[in-house]
Design a protein around this motif. Structure first.
Motif, PDB file in Angstrom:
ATOM      1  N   ILE A  96       0.837  -1.203   0.000  1.00  0.00           N
ATOM      2  CA  ILE A  96       0.000   0.000   0.000  1.00  0.00           C
ATOM      3  C   ILE A  96       0.873   1.254   0.000  1.00  0.00           C
ATOM      4  O   ILE A  96       0.596   2.220  -0.724  1.00  0.00           O
ATOM      5  CB  ILE A  96      -0.954  -0.021   1.210  1.00  0.00           C
ATOM      6  N   LEU A  97       1.929   1.251   0.796  1.00  0.00           N
ATOM      7  CA  LEU A  97       2.835   2.401   0.810  1.00  0.00           C
ATOM      8  C   LEU A  97       3.510   2.588  -0.548  1.00  0.00           C
ATOM      9  O   LEU A  97       3.679   3.720  -1.023  1.00  0.00           O
ATOM     10  CB  LEU A  97       3.887   2.221   1.909  1.00  0.00           C
ATOM     11  N   PHE A  98       3.898   1.505  -1.187  1.00  0.00           N
ATOM     12  CA  PHE A  98       4.492   1.615  -2.514  1.00  0.00           C
ATOM     13  C   PHE A  98       3.507   2.203  -3.519  1.00  0.00           C
ATOM     14  O   PHE A  98       3.872   3.055  -4.336  1.00  0.00           O
ATOM     15  CB  PHE A  98       4.970   0.238  -2.988  1.00  0.00           C
ATOM     16  N   ASN A  99       2.257   1.756  -3.468  1.00  0.00           N
ATOM     17  CA  ASN A  99       1.249   2.296  -4.388  1.00  0.00           C
ATOM     18  C   ASN A  99       1.029   3.784  -4.160  1.00  0.00           C
ATOM     19  O   ASN A  99       0.872   4.545  -5.124  1.00  0.00           O
ATOM     20  CB  ASN A  99      -0.066   1.536  -4.222  1.00  0.00           C
ATOM     21  N   ALA A 100       1.005   4.205  -2.898  1.00  0.00           N
ATOM     22  CA  ALA A 100       0.830   5.629  -2.617  1.00  0.00           C
ATOM     23  C   ALA A 100       1.981   6.445  -3.210  1.00  0.00           C
ATOM     24  O   ALA A 100       1.765   7.506  -3.815  1.00  0.00           O
ATOM     25  CB  ALA A 100       0.732   5.851  -1.115  1.00  0.00           C
ATOM     26  N   LEU A 101       3.212   5.956  -3.062  1.00  0.00           N
ATOM     27  CA  LEU A 101       4.364   6.659  -3.620  1.00  0.00           C
ATOM     28  C   LEU A 101       4.367   6.608  -5.147  1.00  0.00           C
ATOM     29  O   LEU A 101       4.646   7.615  -5.821  1.00  0.00           O
ATOM     30  CB  LEU A 101       5.648   6.046  -3.067  1.00  0.00           C
ATOM     31  N   PHE A 102       4.025   5.459  -5.715  1.00  0.00           N
ATOM     32  CA  PHE A 102       4.058   5.285  -7.169  1.00  0.00           C
ATOM     33  C   PHE A 102       3.057   6.206  -7.859  1.00  0.00           C
ATOM     34  O   PHE A 102       3.414   6.933  -8.801  1.00  0.00           O
ATOM     35  CB  PHE A 102       3.755   3.823  -7.501  1.00  0.00           C
ATOM     36  N   TRP A 103       1.813   6.207  -7.419  1.00  0.00           N
ATOM     37  CA  TRP A 103       0.795   7.019  -8.076  1.00  0.00           C
ATOM     38  C   TRP A 103       0.993   8.503  -7.807  1.00  0.00           C
ATOM     39  O   TRP A 103       0.587   9.345  -8.617  1.00  0.00           O
ATOM     40  CB  TRP A 103      -0.591   6.573  -7.650  1.00  0.00           C
ATOM     41  N   THR A 104       1.641   8.841  -6.689  1.00  0.00           N
ATOM     42  CA  THR A 104       1.981  10.233  -6.461  1.00  0.00           C
ATOM     43  C   THR A 104       3.020  10.717  -7.466  1.00  0.00           C
ATOM     44  O   THR A 104       2.920  11.820  -8.017  1.00  0.00           O
ATOM     45  CB  THR A 104       2.502  10.421  -5.030  1.00  0.00           C
ATOM     46  N   LEU A 105       4.039   9.883  -7.721  1.00  0.00           N
ATOM     47  CA  LEU A 105       5.050  10.252  -8.711  1.00  0.00           C
ATOM     48  C   LEU A 105       4.463  10.323 -10.112  1.00  0.00           C
ATOM     49  O   LEU A 105       4.876  11.159 -10.919  1.00  0.00           O
ATOM     50  CB  LEU A 105       6.193   9.235  -8.669  1.00  0.00           C
ATOM     51  N   VAL A 106       3.493   9.465 -10.405  1.00  0.00           N
ATOM     52  CA  VAL A 106       2.912   9.449 -11.747  1.00  0.00           C
ATOM     53  C   VAL A 106       2.156  10.731 -12.046  1.00  0.00           C
ATOM     54  O   VAL A 106       2.301  11.333 -13.121  1.00  0.00           O
ATOM     55  CB  VAL A 106       1.982   8.213 -11.892  1.00  0.00           C
ATOM     56  N   TYR A 107       1.356  11.186 -11.112  1.00  0.00           N
ATOM     57  CA  TYR A 107       0.460  12.312 -11.401  1.00  0.00           C
ATOM     58  C   TYR A 107       0.955  13.654 -10.855  1.00  0.00           C
ATOM     59  O   TYR A 107       0.340  14.672 -11.153  1.00  0.00           O
ATOM     60  CB  TYR A 107      -0.929  12.020 -10.812  1.00  0.00           C
ATOM     61  N   CYS A 108       2.032  13.647 -10.083  1.00  0.00           N
ATOM     62  CA  CYS A 108       2.525  14.907  -9.534  1.00  0.00           C
ATOM     63  C   CYS A 108       3.835  15.360 -10.155  1.00  0.00           C
ATOM     64  O   CYS A 108       4.261  16.503  -9.942  1.00  0.00           O
ATOM     65  CB  CYS A 108       2.692  14.793  -8.022  1.00  0.00           C
ATOM     66  N   LEU A 109       4.526  14.497 -10.880  1.00  0.00           N
ATOM     67  CA  LEU A 109       5.791  14.884 -11.506  1.00  0.00           C
ATOM     68  C   LEU A 109       5.592  15.206 -12.965  1.00  0.00           C
ATOM     69  O   LEU A 109       4.725  14.632 -13.631  1.00  0.00           O
ATOM     70  CB  LEU A 109       6.812  13.751 -11.340  1.00  0.00           C
TER      71      LEU A 109
END
Length: 487
Positions: free
Chosen positions: A474-487
């Motif tokens: 779950i923590l990995f998914n939170a970091l992954f999708w944050t990088l996808v849509y915020c970078l």
């Protein structure tokens, strides 16, 4: 005052036409009565028009200036954006507008307001700039019975050349955020023969690039377009125009595209999440169920690799890491981690020695799981050394008739029986029994307060894994999708 001026203009025109007839050129005196084709043939006759020479423009000081050519591109179809070959296909209408004063016919046909229109035959009679697509792989002019080319000549000498074409163009894509990437595919138009001293390319001021209202894309969304004007330098190092050198006018437009992620979410990301979740079912099986846990772990790992390969085959091989590869790597680590966890708990399950713990906490359980055998080997090694030394010393001090009896006895620690042997000499026991009870060098047995069997330790590790693995994912998914849509 107006009558003499009109008479003078009429006289000049009559004199010009008379001189033209006397010089051998076809007469344009009765242009309005001539058929359109006959009039165009006389207007473009070699005696007064050279189609190999571009029109000349002069500024206020009489200095020659470059011919401004204005372009407009209307896109019908945009398709086949191939990520593996880095190319796309475009179909559209290209219009070039420029002015050739030699073809102005308003003075010959003052009452005509309609332009002269023709197809490929008319285009071959006049000078037309050679414009090419710099990043093309293939291109062609569309048409069934004839090429879709339309040439229009206006009374003031303005020329409008319209061509319906299709082209396969290279697009240098960036896949670092694949499949959440945004691409910018550029089409570059450039003058082939004439440099900036003769020809200058410009975009039209209104609607230079437009798209058909019915245009639809399958894998991408069209979010806009950009257009630009620049100059390309051709010299001995950068040969873009054969043997010709100089500065060449260039215009370009870029199509801004964003990839549709619905297909990848449904066909790749959601199935991969389900496969990773299925690999955690092994934590609810006992550690001794080797066939079930091994089959489940290997099946999920192979299924996920097959799923990933089906997606990566459509992507060009690049040297940098993409977001899809990050997802693949982390999910593989989670699935492989469940297999490693099973191998670890199965090894503990098959142990025969209980764990001696000070407390039933994570710190002491983990410490006792990895460390106890090392400590026991060190203690037993020291005892064997002392026993050997004492036996050796007794052998040296005693006569050959003395007998040393060795008894193999198990060591009992904390109420549990250990199968490790210890050689204890009777002479060593006598010497240690005769010594004082307050000897500080005598090793005291470790104090223990709790005991766990290997099965209990294995079950404890599985219970922790049921919580740690999902939380980490779950923590990995939170970091992954944050990088996808915020970078």
């Amino acid at each position: 005052m107006l009558a003499p001026r009109n008479n003078s203009n009429a006289y000049d025109l009559t004199l010009n036409l008379t001189q033209t007839v006397s010089s051998g050129c076809p007469s344009l005196m009765s242009a309005e009565s001539l058929p359109q084709m006959e009039f165009v043939m006389r207007l473009t006759d070699s005696c007064r028009y050279d189609r190999m020479v571009p029109p000349l423009n002069f500024d206020e000081n009489g200095e020659p200036v470059a011919i401004p050519i204005y372009a407009r591109f209307y896109i019908y179809v945009l398709k086949n954006l191939d990520s593996s070959d880095l190319q796309f296909n475009v179909q559209g209408l290209l219009q070039l507008r420029y002015k050739d004063p030699r073809l102005a016919y308003s003075e010959y046909m003052p009452h005509r307001r309609q332009p002269i229109m023709g197809e490929q035959g008319l285009k071959q009679l006049i000078w037309v700039p050679h414009i090419f697509l710099t990043n093309e792989q293939t291109s062609s002019v569309l048409g069934t019975s004839a090429k879709d080319e339309l040439t229009t000549i206006y009374p003031d000498g303005t020329i409008l050349v319209s061509t319906r074409l299709q082209a396969t163009l290279y697009c240098w894509m960036n896949f670092q955020k694949f499949p959440f990437d945004e691409q910018k595919c550029t089409t570059i138009l450039e003058s082939w023969m004439y440099n900036t001293s003769v020809v200058e390319l410009h975009w039209e001021t209104t609607n230079p690039v437009s798209f058909d209202t019915q245009l639809q894309l399958t894998e991408y969304n069209l979010i806009g377009s950009l257009y630009n004007e620049s100059i390309r330098v051709s010299n001995g190092t950068v040969m873009t125009h054969g043997a010709l050198q100089g500065n060449y006018s260039t215009i370009s437009f870029s199509v801004l595209l964003t990839r549709e992620v619905g297909y990848y979410v449904i066909d790749y990301f959601l199935p991969s999440v389900m496969i990773v979740t299925i690999s955690w079912v092994t934590f609810w099986l006992q550690a001794d169920q080797t066939p079930a846990r091994t089959t489940l772990g290997c099946t999920t790992l192979l299924s996920f690799i097959t799923l990933s390969l089906s997606q990566e085959n459509n992507l060009s091989k690049v040297s940098y890491v993409t977001m899809s590869e990050v997802w693949f790597l982390v999910c593989t680590i989670f699935i492989f981690g469940s297999l490693v966890e099973f191998a670890f708990v199965n090894t503990i399950w098959r142990r025969n020695n209980d764990l001696q713990l000070k407390k039933r906490t994570t710190k002491y359980i983990v410490k006792s799981t990895f460390v106890p055998h090392l400590k026991k080997h060190r203690r037993h090694g020291y005892k064997r050394t002392d026993s050997t030394m004492s036996t050796t010393s007794m052998d040296r001090s005693c006569s050959p008739n003395n007998t040393v009896i060795t008894i193999e006895t198990p060591i009992i620690i904390g109420g549990s029986l250990s199968r490790e042997d210890s050689a204890i000499s009777l002479d060593e026991n006598e010497s240690s029994g005769g010594s004082s009870s307050g000897d500080s060098t005598k090793e005291k047995p470790p104090q223990t307060f709790a005991t766990m069997t290997p099965k209990e330790v294995s079950l404890w590790i599985d219970r922790k894994a049921r919580f740690v693995f999902p939380l980490a994912f779950i923590l990995f998914n939170a970091l992954f999708w944050t990088l996808v849509y915020c970078l």
